[in-house]
Design a protein around this motif. Structure first.
Motif, PDB file in Angstrom:
ATOM      1  N   GLY A   1      26.787  20.700  43.249  1.00 37.35           N
ATOM      2  CA  GLY A   1      27.335  21.945  42.714  1.00 37.35           C
ATOM      3  C   GLY A   1      26.920  23.171  43.491  1.00 37.35           C
ATOM      4  O   GLY A   1      27.593  24.205  43.455  1.00 37.35           O
ATOM      5  N   GLY A   2      25.795  23.064  44.231  1.00 37.32           N
ATOM      6  CA  GLY A   2      25.315  24.204  44.993  1.00 37.32           C
ATOM      7  C   GLY A   2      26.257  24.653  46.083  1.00 37.32           C
ATOM      8  O   GLY A   2      26.131  25.761  46.607  1.00 37.32           O
ATOM      9  N   ALA A   3      27.213  23.816  46.437  1.00 32.39           N
ATOM     10  CA  ALA A   3      28.184  24.199  47.465  1.00 32.39           C
ATOM     11  C   ALA A   3      28.962  25.446  47.054  1.00 32.39           C
ATOM     12  O   ALA A   3      29.391  26.229  47.907  1.00 32.39           O
ATOM     13  CB  ALA A   3      29.144  23.038  47.736  1.00 32.39           C
ATOM     14  N   ALA A   4      29.132  25.628  45.753  1.00 34.14           N
ATOM     15  CA  ALA A   4      29.873  26.803  45.281  1.00 34.14           C
ATOM     16  C   ALA A   4      29.212  28.093  45.760  1.00 34.14           C
ATOM     17  O   ALA A   4      29.896  29.051  46.152  1.00 34.14           O
ATOM     18  CB  ALA A   4      29.968  26.791  43.757  1.00 34.14           C
ATOM     19  N   GLY A   5      27.894  28.131  45.747  1.00 30.09           N
ATOM     20  CA  GLY A   5      27.185  29.321  46.189  1.00 30.09           C
ATOM     21  C   GLY A   5      27.142  29.486  47.690  1.00 30.09           C
ATOM     22  O   GLY A   5      26.740  30.548  48.188  1.00 30.09           O
ATOM     23  N   ALA A   6      27.544  28.437  48.417  1.00 29.78           N
ATOM     24  CA  ALA A   6      27.517  28.492  49.880  1.00 29.78           C
ATOM     25  C   ALA A   6      28.846  28.954  50.482  1.00 29.78           C
ATOM     26  O   ALA A   6      28.915  29.233  51.684  1.00 29.78           O
ATOM     27  CB  ALA A   6      27.146  27.114  50.435  1.00 29.78           C
ATOM     28  N   PHE A   7      29.891  29.044  49.673  1.00 29.70           N
ATOM     29  CA  PHE A   7      31.218  29.415  50.184  1.00 29.70           C
ATOM     30  C   PHE A   7      31.389  30.897  50.561  1.00 29.70           C
ATOM     31  O   PHE A   7      32.211  31.205  51.428  1.00 29.70           O
ATOM     32  CB  PHE A   7      32.297  29.045  49.161  1.00 29.70           C
ATOM     33  N   PRO A   8      30.694  31.858  49.930  1.00 34.54           N
ATOM     34  CA  PRO A   8      30.987  33.274  50.198  1.00 34.54           C
ATOM     35  C   PRO A   8      31.038  33.696  51.660  1.00 34.54           C
ATOM     36  O   PRO A   8      31.964  34.424  52.053  1.00 34.54           O
ATOM     37  CB  PRO A   8      29.897  34.004  49.416  1.00 34.54           C
ATOM     38  N   PRO A   9      30.079  33.296  52.546  1.00 33.88           N
ATOM     39  CA  PRO A   9      30.223  33.723  53.937  1.00 33.88           C
ATOM     40  C   PRO A   9      31.462  33.145  54.614  1.00 33.88           C
ATOM     41  O   PRO A   9      32.044  33.784  55.502  1.00 33.88           O
ATOM     42  CB  PRO A   9      28.934  33.228  54.609  1.00 33.88           C
ATOM     43  N   VAL A  10      31.878  31.954  54.195  1.00 35.02           N
ATOM     44  CA  VAL A  10      33.109  31.361  54.743  1.00 35.02           C
ATOM     45  C   VAL A  10      34.316  32.169  54.265  1.00 35.02           C
ATOM     46  O   VAL A  10      35.258  32.427  55.032  1.00 35.02           O
ATOM     47  CB  VAL A  10      33.236  29.880  54.329  1.00 35.02           C
ATOM     48  N   ILE A  11      34.290  32.574  52.997  1.00 33.83           N
ATOM     49  CA  ILE A  11      35.375  33.393  52.450  1.00 33.83           C
ATOM     50  C   ILE A  11      35.436  34.724  53.192  1.00 33.83           C
ATOM     51  O   ILE A  11      36.514  35.204  53.565  1.00 33.83           O
ATOM     52  CB  ILE A  11      35.180  33.626  50.940  1.00 33.83           C
ATOM     53  N   GLY A  12      34.279  35.336  53.410  1.00 39.20           N
ATOM     54  CA  GLY A  12      34.250  36.603  54.132  1.00 39.20           C
ATOM     55  C   GLY A  12      34.786  36.468  55.543  1.00 39.20           C
ATOM     56  O   GLY A  12      35.555  37.319  56.019  1.00 39.20           O
ATOM     57  N   TRP A  13      34.392  35.407  56.223  1.00 42.59           N
ATOM     58  CA  TRP A  13      34.871  35.160  57.590  1.00 42.59           C
ATOM     59  C   TRP A  13      36.383  34.949  57.592  1.00 42.59           C
ATOM     60  O   TRP A  13      37.101  35.494  58.429  1.00 42.59           O
ATOM     61  CB  TRP A  13      34.155  33.944  58.168  1.00 42.59           C
ATOM     62  N   ALA A  14      36.844  34.143  56.636  1.00 43.05           N
ATOM     63  CA  ALA A  14      38.286  33.877  56.541  1.00 43.05           C
ATOM     64  C   ALA A  14      39.056  35.145  56.207  1.00 43.05           C
ATOM     65  O   ALA A  14      40.185  35.341  56.689  1.00 43.05           O
ATOM     66  CB  ALA A  14      38.540  32.808  55.476  1.00 43.05           C
ATOM     67  N   ALA A  15      38.481  36.023  55.405  1.00 40.03           N
ATOM     68  CA  ALA A  15      39.146  37.282  55.062  1.00 40.03           C
ATOM     69  C   ALA A  15      39.346  38.135  56.305  1.00 40.03           C
ATOM     70  O   ALA A  15      40.380  38.795  56.475  1.00 40.03           O
ATOM     71  CB  ALA A  15      38.332  38.048  54.023  1.00 40.03           C
ATOM     72  N   ALA A  16      38.362  38.115  57.213  1.00 44.80           N
ATOM     73  CA  ALA A  16      38.438  38.947  58.413  1.00 44.80           C
ATOM     74  C   ALA A  16      39.342  38.359  59.482  1.00 44.80           C
ATOM     75  O   ALA A  16      40.033  39.097  60.197  1.00 44.80           O
ATOM     76  CB  ALA A  16      37.032  39.153  58.982  1.00 44.80           C
TER      77      ALA A  16
END
Length: 332
Positions: free
Chosen positions: A167-182
């Protein structure tokens, strides 16, 4: 007013309605602060920070307004996951000293209101990210919310001591989301940042669980110390730390951080392993069944675990701050 049980014990319908009335009265006292607490602001702040870091480290200059919208969406998405988690965990949270003051557990916000609040935030965050930024970032944000609420909270948390690992993977996604947003893509560099948080989560969470084991046991949650014991938990904390510390240095190989990041990742990682070793060498919970721990052993383990838990937050923050500041000031 609390219903008189002596008058209602033979009339269960009246007793039930009385309890519901008390709960409703408590829920009516909900304040804006209660709804803010539903967002899990301390967790949200770390999520926003790592998401912002991924966005800034990405090799693209994003328009400031779009960057603000992307970070806002990450914040709202994290808040929605927190609110939905509290709505679903209200009964369990009420059994634990650490969480019994939360709005739903304490009866200040109803489960239905918390679910509605979280659902609206989830819809707003994902739809705004999709309409304003790009579909990949929106899809990853939606996946993160579903992953945390459904896979972790509803399925894994009560079924396996590996709940926090998967379940900890959920907390690891934000930097990937930020990178994908840019950039609109999620390259290997983004997943390196994911891996750092993913490997950091078990020792961070299990250190907390070591000195709150009784809480988790009372709530029926099979966290590692409850299911496998303190000795096994301490070993796994050390093993994850030994893997995580070198992985945290990998951004150096990709040219993602400067000298400041190298210093923080190497020295900070060594100190993380040192604290994990101190946890490993503490002895509480090692006695065979029926044995007793000395007060010294219990205190030694609790202090070591608390120190690692507190430092782990500082360590992860320092890692991502070093990355963020390097790219913010050098533009590289």
């Amino acid at each position: 007013m609390i219903p008189n049980t002596a008058l209602t014990e033979d009339r269960p319908e009246e007793a039930a309605s009385g309890a519901e009335a008390v709960y409703a009265q408590k829920a009516l006292r909900a304040s804006p602060a209660d709804y803010f607490q539903l967002l899990k602001p301390r967790v949200m702040s770390l999520v926003v920070f790592t998401g912002l870091t991924g966005l800034v480290v990405a090799p693209v200059d994003m328009h400031p307004l779009l960057a603000f919208v992307a970070v806002l969406c990450i914040a709202l998405g994290a808040g929605s996951a927190g609110a939905l988690n509290m709505a679903l965990e209200g009964t369990t949270d009420a059994l634990m000293r650490r969480t019994r003051g939360r709005p739903v557990a304490a009866g200040r916000v109803t489960k239905q209101d918390a679910m509605a609040f979280g659902g609206v935030l989830a819809f707003l965050s994902v739809s705004m990210m999709w309409l304003s930024v790009n579909d990949l970032a929106a899809g990853l944000l939606a996946l993160t919310i579903v992953y945390y609420v459904v896979l972790y909270t509803m399925i894994l948390k009560r079924r396996t001591p590996q709940n926090i690992v998967i379940g900890g993977a959920a907390g690891a996604f934000p930097p990937v989301i930020g990178w994908a947003a840019a950039t609109g893509v999620a390259p290997l560099e983004a997943w390196v940042l994911f891996a750092i948080i993913f490997l950091w989560t078990p020792p961070h969470s299990w250190a907390l669980a070591l000195y709150t084991t009784e809480d988790y046991a009372n709530a029926g949650i099979p966290m590692m110390p409850v299911a496998k014991g303190a000795k096994s938990t301490r070993l796994q904390i050390l093993l994850y730390s030994l893997v995580m510390a070198p992985v945290a240095c990998v951004p150096i190989l990709f040219g993602m951080g400067g000298i400041s990041y190298a210093v923080v990742s190497v020295l900070g990682g060594l100190f993380f392993v040192f604290l994990a070793m101190r946890v490993f060498l503490s002895k509480a919970g090692d006695h065979p069944e029926g044995g007793e721990n000395s007060l010294y052993d219990v205190k030694k383990e609790a202090v070591a675990a608390r120190n690692l838990f507190a430092y782990s937050i500082l360590y992860l923050t320092a890692l991502f701050a070093a990355l963020l500041l390097h790219h913010a000031f050098t533009g590289v």
